[in-house]
Design a protein around this motif. Structure first.
Motif, PDB file in Angstrom:
ATOM      1  N   ALA A 122      14.627 -17.699  67.110  1.00  0.00           N
ATOM      2  CA  ALA A 122      15.094 -16.801  68.114  1.00  0.00           C
ATOM      3  C   ALA A 122      14.087 -16.927  69.110  1.00  0.00           C
ATOM      4  O   ALA A 122      12.858 -16.575  68.935  1.00  0.00           O
ATOM      5  N   SER A 123      14.742 -17.017  70.308  1.00  0.00           N
ATOM      6  CA  SER A 123      13.572 -17.249  71.589  1.00  0.00           C
ATOM      7  C   SER A 123      13.779 -16.298  72.875  1.00  0.00           C
ATOM      8  O   SER A 123      15.036 -15.991  73.061  1.00  0.00           O
ATOM      9  N   ASP A 124      12.707 -16.219  73.629  1.00  0.00           N
ATOM     10  CA  ASP A 124      13.039 -15.638  74.932  1.00  0.00           C
ATOM     11  C   ASP A 124      13.801 -16.473  75.721  1.00  0.00           C
ATOM     12  O   ASP A 124      14.276 -15.974  77.055  1.00  0.00           O
ATOM     13  N   ASP A 125      14.192 -17.704  75.469  1.00  0.00           N
ATOM     14  CA  ASP A 125      15.134 -18.448  76.379  1.00  0.00           C
ATOM     15  C   ASP A 125      16.563 -17.920  76.171  1.00  0.00           C
ATOM     16  O   ASP A 125      17.430 -18.729  76.497  1.00  0.00           O
ATOM     17  N   LYS A 126      16.617 -16.886  75.363  1.00  0.00           N
ATOM     18  CA  LYS A 126      17.904 -16.343  75.148  1.00  0.00           C
ATOM     19  C   LYS A 126      18.975 -17.025  74.231  1.00  0.00           C
ATOM     20  O   LYS A 126      20.216 -16.859  74.102  1.00  0.00           O
ATOM     21  N   THR A 127      18.431 -18.095  73.567  1.00  0.00           N
ATOM     22  CA  THR A 127      19.189 -19.033  72.390  1.00  0.00           C
ATOM     23  C   THR A 127      18.541 -18.651  71.036  1.00  0.00           C
ATOM     24  O   THR A 127      17.489 -18.273  71.039  1.00  0.00           O
ATOM     25  N   ILE A 128      19.264 -18.814  70.390  1.00  0.00           N
ATOM     26  CA  ILE A 128      19.021 -19.154  68.748  1.00  0.00           C
ATOM     27  C   ILE A 128      19.374 -20.840  68.724  1.00  0.00           C
ATOM     28  O   ILE A 128      20.511 -21.192  68.854  1.00  0.00           O
ATOM     29  N   ARG A 129      18.317 -21.428  68.073  1.00  0.00           N
ATOM     30  CA  ARG A 129      18.335 -22.539  67.736  1.00  0.00           C
ATOM     31  C   ARG A 129      18.604 -23.044  66.240  1.00  0.00           C
ATOM     32  O   ARG A 129      17.435 -22.525  65.629  1.00  0.00           O
ATOM     33  N   ILE A 130      19.306 -24.010  65.732  1.00  0.00           N
ATOM     34  CA  ILE A 130      19.337 -24.235  64.241  1.00  0.00           C
ATOM     35  C   ILE A 130      18.497 -25.836  64.203  1.00  0.00           C
ATOM     36  O   ILE A 130      19.139 -26.807  64.875  1.00  0.00           O
TER      37      ILE A 130
END
Length: 315
Positions: A89-97
């Motif tokens: 979970a990131s400040d770039d507004k994304t969740i990456r798998i």
């Protein structure tokens, strides 16, 4: 010889854990935000404000790989139950798998409109729950990378989310001081837990049996709630937590937390006594994690230190 003389006293055996430093790992260049052991305990993942995730071998301390792709700092990470994937979970507004066998990003979950602060897989790992500065809790279908539900959960940034052991409930907490329990399927709010003083709530997780939730608040207190009765049944104090969102976790019959006095605190779950304080970090300890099977814990620190410490229990 006086037969009634008491036998010579035996040295007292220390009670409780005796954690000692095993490794100190370095590799991050900015504050470390989250630490998570893989489900089998063989690996430790760490994330930080430096936008990267590092994967470490738990037993040798060697770095296995570095995952790069986020464009802003990362606040939280979570393993899937089979250990094959990691969500970030990131400040770039994304969740990456990320696929952990090859270390590549396989999916990006888009929908949060502000920083994503926390993430957690359900036990079957087909769903993810996340929370962020857009004040929502979101439930995601991982396979389709789609948002299933957006819960208008809080009136301030959501700081922590957790599934219970069978995936039927979600706990969330936020800077509004509220802890909420949700029905994972319907998205209905079942309970709201609130303390009289209403301090900012920075971390929440279900106990292993899911009968309680452990909540860390920015009044230097950790509370164990029976959410069925809405009662706080135990409080743990001694550490310092007034500014940051600090993780806490269970380890067997202990509760473990970082602290703003650069230490790690270990309490007896039942008696609420501090039974060990781990020293050595040189800055605020934000992240702690407990090994799933072995007597090991990990802790990580902010800017002035940037070390990850692995401790093992010698008792």
């Amino acid at each position: 010889m006086d037969v009634d003389a008491p036998p010579p006293s035996l040295p007292e055996t220390p009670t409780g854990p005796q954690y000692k430093l095993r490794y100190s790992l370095s590799g991050h260049t900015m504050s470390i935000s989250s630490l998570k052991f893989s489900p089998d305990g063989s690996k430790l993942a760490s994330s930080g404000a430096d936008k990267i995730i590092k994967l470490w071998d738990t037993y040798s301390g060697h770095v296995l790989r570095t995952l790069v792709g986020h464009t802003e700092g990362i606040s939280d990470i979570a393993w899937s139950n089979d250990g094959e994937f990691l969500a970030s979970a990131s400040d770039d507004k994304t969740i990456r798998i990320w696929d952990m066998s090859v270390g590549t990003e396989v999916k990006t979950l888009l929908g949060h409109t502000n920083f994503v602060f926390c993430v957690c897989y359900n036990p079957t790992s087909n769903l993810l729950v996340s929370g962020g500065f857009d004040e929502t809790v979101r439930v995601w279908d991982v396979a389709r990378a789609k948002s299933l539900k957006v819960l208008p959960a809080h009136s301030d940034p959501v700081t922590s989310v957790s599934f219970n052991h069978d995936g039927t409930l979600i706990a969330s907490c936020a800077m509004d001081g509220l802890i909420r329990i949700w029905d994972a399927e319907s998205g209905q709010c079942l309970k709201t837990l609130v303390d009289d003083d209403n301090p900012i709530c920075s971390h929440v997780r279900f106990s292993p049996n899911s009968k309680y939730v452990l909540a860390s608040t920015q009044d230097s207190t950790i509370r164990l709630w029976n959410y069925q009765t809405s009662r706080c049944v135990k409080t743990y104090t001694g550490h310092t937590n007034r500014t940051y969102c600090i993780f806490a976790c269970f380890k067997g019959k202990y509760v473990i937390s970082g602290s703003e006095d650069n230490k790690v605190y270990i309490w007896d779950l039942q008696t609420r006594k501090v039974i060990q304080v781990l020293e050595g970090h040189r800055d605020v300890v934000l992240a702690v994690a407990a090994h799933p099977t072995k007597e090991m814990i990990a802790s990580a620190s902010m800017e002035k230190d940037l070390s990850i410490r692995l401790w093992s229990n010698e008792s």
